[in-house]
Design a protein around this motif. Structure first.
Motif, PDB file in Angstrom:
ATOM      1  N   LEU A  70       0.835  -1.199   0.000  1.00  0.00           N
ATOM      2  CA  LEU A  70       0.000   0.000   0.000  1.00  0.00           C
ATOM      3  C   LEU A  70       0.873   1.254   0.000  1.00  0.00           C
ATOM      4  O   LEU A  70       1.810   1.353   0.786  1.00  0.00           O
ATOM      5  N   PRO A  71       0.572   2.219  -0.871  1.00  0.00           N
ATOM      6  CA  PRO A  71       1.395   3.428  -0.974  1.00  0.00           C
ATOM      7  C   PRO A  71       1.029   4.497   0.051  1.00  0.00           C
ATOM      8  O   PRO A  71       1.345   5.656  -0.115  1.00  0.00           O
ATOM      9  N   PHE A  72       0.318   4.119   1.109  1.00  0.00           N
ATOM     10  CA  PHE A  72      -0.077   5.067   2.139  1.00  0.00           C
ATOM     11  C   PHE A  72      -0.151   4.336   3.474  1.00  0.00           C
ATOM     12  O   PHE A  72      -0.270   3.119   3.528  1.00  0.00           O
ATOM     13  N   GLU A  73      -0.066   5.100   4.551  1.00  0.00           N
ATOM     14  CA  GLU A  73      -0.130   4.529   5.889  1.00  0.00           C
ATOM     15  C   GLU A  73      -1.579   4.225   6.240  1.00  0.00           C
ATOM     16  O   GLU A  73      -2.471   5.036   5.999  1.00  0.00           O
ATOM     17  N   THR A  74      -1.805   3.062   6.822  1.00  0.00           N
ATOM     18  CA  THR A  74      -3.155   2.670   7.212  1.00  0.00           C
ATOM     19  C   THR A  74      -3.234   2.549   8.730  1.00  0.00           C
ATOM     20  O   THR A  74      -2.214   2.563   9.419  1.00  0.00           O
ATOM     21  N   PHE A  75      -4.422   2.413   9.231  1.00  0.00           N
ATOM     22  CA  PHE A  75      -4.648   2.153  10.649  1.00  0.00           C
ATOM     23  C   PHE A  75      -5.820   1.201  10.755  1.00  0.00           C
ATOM     24  O   PHE A  75      -6.667   1.137   9.873  1.00  0.00           O
ATOM     25  N   GLU A  76      -5.834   0.453  11.839  1.00  0.00           N
ATOM     26  CA  GLU A  76      -6.909  -0.509  12.039  1.00  0.00           C
ATOM     27  C   GLU A  76      -7.931   0.066  13.014  1.00  0.00           C
ATOM     28  O   GLU A  76      -7.581   0.571  14.070  1.00  0.00           O
ATOM     29  N   LEU A  77      -9.166  -0.009  12.637  1.00  0.00           N
ATOM     30  CA  LEU A  77     -10.263   0.459  13.476  1.00  0.00           C
ATOM     31  C   LEU A  77     -10.682  -0.693  14.386  1.00  0.00           C
ATOM     32  O   LEU A  77     -10.840  -1.815  13.915  1.00  0.00           O
ATOM     33  N   PRO A  78     -10.861  -0.452  15.697  1.00  0.00           N
ATOM     34  CA  PRO A  78     -11.342  -1.531  16.575  1.00  0.00           C
ATOM     35  C   PRO A  78     -12.683  -2.074  16.067  1.00  0.00           C
ATOM     36  O   PRO A  78     -13.472  -1.349  15.471  1.00  0.00           O
ATOM     37  N   LYS A  79     -12.919  -3.353  16.328  1.00  0.00           N
ATOM     38  CA  LYS A  79     -14.098  -4.028  15.797  1.00  0.00           C
ATOM     39  C   LYS A  79     -15.403  -3.306  16.138  1.00  0.00           C
ATOM     40  O   LYS A  79     -16.276  -3.188  15.289  1.00  0.00           O
ATOM     41  N   GLU A  80     -15.536  -2.797  17.360  1.00  0.00           N
ATOM     42  CA  GLU A  80     -16.797  -2.134  17.730  1.00  0.00           C
ATOM     43  C   GLU A  80     -17.024  -0.872  16.898  1.00  0.00           C
ATOM     44  O   GLU A  80     -18.151  -0.556  16.526  1.00  0.00           O
ATOM     45  N   TYR A  81     -15.943  -0.156  16.566  1.00  0.00           N
ATOM     46  CA  TYR A  81     -16.093   1.034  15.727  1.00  0.00           C
ATOM     47  C   TYR A  81     -16.335   0.659  14.265  1.00  0.00           C
ATOM     48  O   TYR A  81     -17.082   1.333  13.565  1.00  0.00           O
ATOM     49  N   LEU A  82     -15.705  -0.434  13.810  1.00  0.00           N
ATOM     50  CA  LEU A  82     -15.937  -0.894  12.443  1.00  0.00           C
ATOM     51  C   LEU A  82     -17.391  -1.320  12.279  1.00  0.00           C
ATOM     52  O   LEU A  82     -18.052  -0.951  11.299  1.00  0.00           O
ATOM     53  N   ASP A  83     -17.913  -2.064  13.252  1.00  0.00           N
ATOM     54  CA  ASP A  83     -19.321  -2.474  13.207  1.00  0.00           C
ATOM     55  C   ASP A  83     -20.243  -1.256  13.219  1.00  0.00           C
ATOM     56  O   ASP A  83     -21.232  -1.202  12.490  1.00  0.00           O
ATOM     57  N   ALA A  84     -19.908  -0.276  14.052  1.00  0.00           N
ATOM     58  CA  ALA A  84     -20.707   0.952  14.115  1.00  0.00           C
ATOM     59  C   ALA A  84     -20.646   1.702  12.788  1.00  0.00           C
ATOM     60  O   ALA A  84     -21.654   2.244  12.326  1.00  0.00           O
ATOM     61  N   ALA A  85     -19.473   1.711  12.163  1.00  0.00           N
ATOM     62  CA  ALA A  85     -19.316   2.395  10.872  1.00  0.00           C
ATOM     63  C   ALA A  85     -20.161   1.714   9.798  1.00  0.00           C
ATOM     64  O   ALA A  85     -20.788   2.387   8.967  1.00  0.00           O
ATOM     65  N   TYR A  86     -20.196   0.387   9.806  1.00  0.00           N
ATOM     66  CA  TYR A  86     -21.043  -0.335   8.849  1.00  0.00           C
ATOM     67  C   TYR A  86     -22.523  -0.047   9.109  1.00  0.00           C
ATOM     68  O   TYR A  86     -23.308   0.085   8.178  1.00  0.00           O
ATOM     69  N   GLU A  87     -22.908   0.052  10.373  1.00  0.00           N
ATOM     70  CA  GLU A  87     -24.301   0.363  10.710  1.00  0.00           C
ATOM     71  C   GLU A  87     -24.653   1.772  10.238  1.00  0.00           C
ATOM     72  O   GLU A  87     -25.724   2.009   9.688  1.00  0.00           O
ATOM     73  N   ALA A  88     -23.733   2.726  10.435  1.00  0.00           N
ATOM     74  CA  ALA A  88     -23.957   4.099   9.959  1.00  0.00           C
ATOM     75  C   ALA A  88     -24.124   4.107   8.443  1.00  0.00           C
ATOM     76  O   ALA A  88     -24.983   4.816   7.907  1.00  0.00           O
ATOM     77  N   LEU A  89     -23.330   3.311   7.760  1.00  0.00           N
ATOM     78  CA  LEU A  89     -23.425   3.223   6.299  1.00  0.00           C
ATOM     79  C   LEU A  89     -24.786   2.663   5.883  1.00  0.00           C
ATOM     80  O   LEU A  89     -25.421   3.186   4.965  1.00  0.00           O
ATOM     81  N   ARG A  90     -25.246   1.647   6.584  1.00  0.00           N
ATOM     82  CA  ARG A  90     -26.564   1.066   6.279  1.00  0.00           C
ATOM     83  C   ARG A  90     -27.675   2.100   6.478  1.00  0.00           C
ATOM     84  O   ARG A  90     -28.539   2.266   5.615  1.00  0.00           O
ATOM     85  N   LEU A  91     -27.631   2.798   7.598  1.00  0.00           N
ATOM     86  CA  LEU A  91     -28.663   3.800   7.876  1.00  0.00           C
ATOM     87  C   LEU A  91     -28.616   4.949   6.873  1.00  0.00           C
ATOM     88  O   LEU A  91     -29.651   5.440   6.428  1.00  0.00           O
ATOM     89  N   ALA A  92     -27.419   5.383   6.508  1.00  0.00           N
ATOM     90  CA  ALA A  92     -27.289   6.459   5.524  1.00  0.00           C
ATOM     91  C   ALA A  92     -27.776   6.003   4.150  1.00  0.00           C
ATOM     92  O   ALA A  92     -28.358   6.790   3.396  1.00  0.00           O
ATOM     93  N   SER A  93     -27.567   4.736   3.822  1.00  0.00           N
ATOM     94  CA  SER A  93     -28.047   4.198   2.534  1.00  0.00           C
ATOM     95  C   SER A  93     -29.568   4.271   2.433  1.00  0.00           C
ATOM     96  O   SER A  93     -30.108   4.471   1.347  1.00  0.00           O
ATOM     97  N   GLU A  94     -30.233   4.128   3.573  1.00  0.00           N
ATOM     98  CA  GLU A  94     -31.700   4.168   3.579  1.00  0.00           C
ATOM     99  C   GLU A  94     -32.243   5.538   3.184  1.00  0.00           C
ATOM    100  O   GLU A  94     -33.355   5.634   2.682  1.00  0.00           O
ATOM    101  N   VAL A  95     -31.478   6.598   3.419  1.00  0.00           N
ATOM    102  CA  VAL A  95     -31.933   7.948   3.048  1.00  0.00           C
ATOM    103  C   VAL A  95     -31.185   8.463   1.812  1.00  0.00           C
ATOM    104  O   VAL A  95     -31.173   9.657   1.540  1.00  0.00           O
ATOM    105  N   ARG A  96     -30.563   7.537   1.101  1.00  0.00           N
ATOM    106  CA  ARG A  96     -29.795   7.868  -0.109  1.00  0.00           C
ATOM    107  C   ARG A  96     -28.697   8.882   0.181  1.00  0.00           C
ATOM    108  O   ARG A  96     -28.440   9.782  -0.609  1.00  0.00           O
ATOM    109  N   GLY A  97     -28.061   8.694   1.339  1.00  0.00           N
ATOM    110  CA  GLY A  97     -27.010   9.606   1.760  1.00  0.00           C
ATOM    111  C   GLY A  97     -25.615   9.070   1.553  1.00  0.00           C
ATOM    112  O   GLY A  97     -24.688   9.454   2.263  1.00  0.00           O
TER     113      GLY A  97
END
Length: 125
Positions: free
Chosen positions: A4-31
């Motif tokens: 990878l040509p850039f530095e990455t970081f790992e998100l803790p599982k609880e935040y990753l799960d929360a981020a996926y949930e936020a994505l699902r909810l935003a998808s419902e409003v076409r956001g």
């Protein structure tokens, strides 16, 4: 997969799960904007609230500009392990190298928690 040509970081599982949930909810409003081109435009226009970047993109140069652009524009971003999972969570049947939330809708509280965590670990500012 290439180095990878850039530095990455790992998100803790609880935040990753929360981020996926936020994505699902935003998808419902076409956001949600899907794909690297749409994500880049949303960042440049100041619309992106949270950017998701898949780590298994090949070649990685497809998304290499996103972390730098996000830092420049002070837009929070996270890395997710799988582009297929990211596409699925964004509500499409194909892989997505990157997506972003432009209107969180009901996910605003979740988004605020994730952004607060990212500020705490000094990721994007």
């Amino acid at each position: 997969m290439s180095q990878l040509p850039f530095e990455t970081f790992e998100l803790p599982k609880e935040y990753l799960d929360a981020a996926y949930e936020a994505l699902r909810l935003a998808s419902e409003v076409r956001g949600v904007k899907r794909g690297t081109n749409e994500t880049t435009k949303a960042i440049e226009r100041g619309q992106a609230k949270l950017v998701y970047i898949a780590l298994d993109v090949d070649p990685p140069e497809i998304v290499a500009h996103l972390p730098l652009l996000c830092r420049e524009r002070k837009v929070p971003y996270i890395f997710v392990p799988s582009k297929m999972e990211l596409g699925k969570r964004a509500g499409i049947d194909v892989a997505a190298a990157s997506v972003c939330i432009v209107d969180p809708g009901e996910a605003q509280r979740i988004l605020d928690e994730i952004v607060s965590y990212l500020k705490k670990i000094n990721v994007y500012e």
